[in-house]
Design a protein around this motif. Sequence first.
Motif, PDB file in Angstrom:
ATOM      1  N   ASP A  74       0.843  -1.132  -0.094  1.00 11.57           N
ATOM      2  CA  ASP A  74       0.080  -0.239   0.094  1.00 11.57           C
ATOM      3  C   ASP A  74       0.920   1.161   0.034  1.00 11.57           C
ATOM      4  O   ASP A  74       1.128   1.690   1.037  1.00 11.57           O
ATOM      5  N   PHE A  75       1.355   1.525  -1.176  1.00 15.59           N
ATOM      6  CA  PHE A  75       2.327   2.706  -1.304  1.00 15.59           C
ATOM      7  C   PHE A  75       1.741   4.025  -0.966  1.00 15.59           C
ATOM      8  O   PHE A  75       2.646   4.814  -0.246  1.00 15.59           O
ATOM      9  N   ALA A  76       0.707   4.415  -1.366  1.00 12.62           N
ATOM     10  CA  ALA A  76       0.201   5.585  -0.950  1.00 12.62           C
ATOM     11  C   ALA A  76      -0.108   5.769   0.702  1.00 12.62           C
ATOM     12  O   ALA A  76       0.368   6.747   0.952  1.00 12.62           O
ATOM     13  N   ARG A  77      -0.459   4.826   1.199  1.00 14.83           N
ATOM     14  CA  ARG A  77      -0.604   5.003   2.622  1.00 14.83           C
ATOM     15  C   ARG A  77       0.782   4.884   3.211  1.00 14.83           C
ATOM     16  O   ARG A  77       0.961   5.846   4.037  1.00 14.83           O
ATOM     17  N   ALA A  78       1.711   4.292   2.810  1.00 12.97           N
ATOM     18  CA  ALA A  78       3.105   4.238   3.301  1.00 12.97           C
ATOM     19  C   ALA A  78       3.524   5.686   3.114  1.00 12.97           C
ATOM     20  O   ALA A  78       4.123   6.381   4.058  1.00 12.97           O
ATOM     21  N   ASP A  79       3.413   6.414   2.079  1.00 14.73           N
ATOM     22  CA  ASP A  79       3.849   7.633   1.643  1.00 14.73           C
ATOM     23  C   ASP A  79       3.472   8.410   2.771  1.00 14.73           C
ATOM     24  O   ASP A  79       3.881   9.630   3.307  1.00 14.73           O
ATOM     25  N   SER A  80       1.965   8.505   3.082  1.00 14.65           N
ATOM     26  CA  SER A  80       1.336   9.491   4.117  1.00 14.65           C
ATOM     27  C   SER A  80       1.781   9.146   5.187  1.00 14.65           C
ATOM     28  O   SER A  80       2.116  10.418   5.893  1.00 14.65           O
ATOM     29  N   LEU A  81       1.942   8.078   5.519  1.00 18.98           N
ATOM     30  CA  LEU A  81       2.398   7.742   7.027  1.00 18.98           C
ATOM     31  C   LEU A  81       3.795   8.501   7.236  1.00 18.98           C
ATOM     32  O   LEU A  81       4.148   9.028   8.428  1.00 18.98           O
ATOM     33  N   TYR A  82       4.703   7.979   6.487  1.00 19.11           N
ATOM     34  CA  TYR A  82       6.110   8.454   6.509  1.00 19.11           C
ATOM     35  C   TYR A  82       6.125   9.999   6.486  1.00 19.11           C
ATOM     36  O   TYR A  82       6.831  10.516   7.323  1.00 19.11           O
ATOM     37  N   PRO A  95      15.259  18.122  12.734  1.00 14.57           N
ATOM     38  CA  PRO A  95      15.352  17.919  11.347  1.00 14.57           C
ATOM     39  C   PRO A  95      16.235  16.563  10.934  1.00 14.57           C
ATOM     40  O   PRO A  95      15.960  15.965  10.110  1.00 14.57           O
ATOM     41  N   ASP A  96      17.223  16.216  11.844  1.00 14.45           N
ATOM     42  CA  ASP A  96      17.933  14.916  11.870  1.00 14.45           C
ATOM     43  C   ASP A  96      16.861  13.872  11.797  1.00 14.45           C
ATOM     44  O   ASP A  96      17.181  12.824  10.839  1.00 14.45           O
ATOM     45  N   ALA A 101      13.887   9.511   9.046  1.00 15.16           N
ATOM     46  CA  ALA A 101      12.716   8.857   8.735  1.00 15.16           C
ATOM     47  C   ALA A 101      12.548   8.743   7.122  1.00 15.16           C
ATOM     48  O   ALA A 101      12.155   7.396   6.813  1.00 15.16           O
ATOM     49  N   ILE A 102      13.023   9.672   6.538  1.00 17.59           N
ATOM     50  CA  ILE A 102      12.730   9.561   5.011  1.00 17.59           C
ATOM     51  C   ILE A 102      13.752   8.758   4.399  1.00 17.59           C
ATOM     52  O   ILE A 102      13.752   8.116   3.444  1.00 17.59           O
ATOM     53  N   ALA A 103      15.018   8.609   5.095  1.00 13.11           N
ATOM     54  CA  ALA A 103      16.123   7.916   4.688  1.00 13.11           C
ATOM     55  C   ALA A 103      15.638   6.305   5.016  1.00 13.11           C
ATOM     56  O   ALA A 103      15.971   5.309   4.120  1.00 13.11           O
ATOM     57  N   TYR A 104      14.983   6.171   6.039  1.00 15.10           N
ATOM     58  CA  TYR A 104      14.349   4.823   6.252  1.00 15.10           C
ATOM     59  C   TYR A 104      13.511   4.431   5.376  1.00 15.10           C
ATOM     60  O   TYR A 104      13.213   3.317   4.780  1.00 15.10           O
ATOM     61  N   TYR A 105      12.492   5.489   4.949  1.00 15.85           N
ATOM     62  CA  TYR A 105      11.627   5.323   3.911  1.00 15.85           C
ATOM     63  C   TYR A 105      12.101   4.909   2.519  1.00 15.85           C
ATOM     64  O   TYR A 105      11.652   3.711   1.952  1.00 15.85           O
TER      65      TYR A 105
END
Length: 186
Positions: A74-82, A95-96, A101-105
């Motif tokens: 569920d890529f759209a939901r994943a994007d929203s949650l991240y 900001p770190d 979080a985006i790096a893990y995403y």
Amino acid sequence: LYSLQSEYEKSLGWVRRGLIADPSDEGLIANLAFAKAAVGDAHLAEIAINRIKDASLAPYLKATEGLIALKRGDFARADSLYREAEQTFEKLSRPDLAALAIAYYAKFAAESDAPDSARILAEAEAKVNKARSIDGYLLMSRLLPSTTALPMDDEPKRRLSQWVFDSESNTLTERPGVTAKGAPAI
């Protein structure tokens, strides 16, 4: 550390040991949720998430829910949650952690064959470079071998403790240290 190395089973082993010592430690339960999600056990990850009441863990849990959504495709939901996790970290003036979080995403999007994983990876690289956190650089160096390491002089010194378990005596020993250029190894 085990997450950076994709050794989630080892991580689970250590989390379980910690939960034996303190079964109500919500930080450990959050780590359990993350590790369970990383190995694809979404149901148990969700059970762990639902046990947590500590509001300060909310952005970490949103990122873990994003991982669960990725594992389910569920890529759209994943994007929203991240993105929600990222925004919360930004509001907390971290900001770190937002960049991490985006790096893990990016890491998990690539592992899950998300259709826009290349874009997420490029975005993660830019955000980690801007935030200049060692944790982010370590993760990005795994994802992009060309990532330049952050000079230790740019990172503020942080005290840290490393706990070493001696299985023969069943004890933990603390090794204090600091992170900085030239700091003694611990």
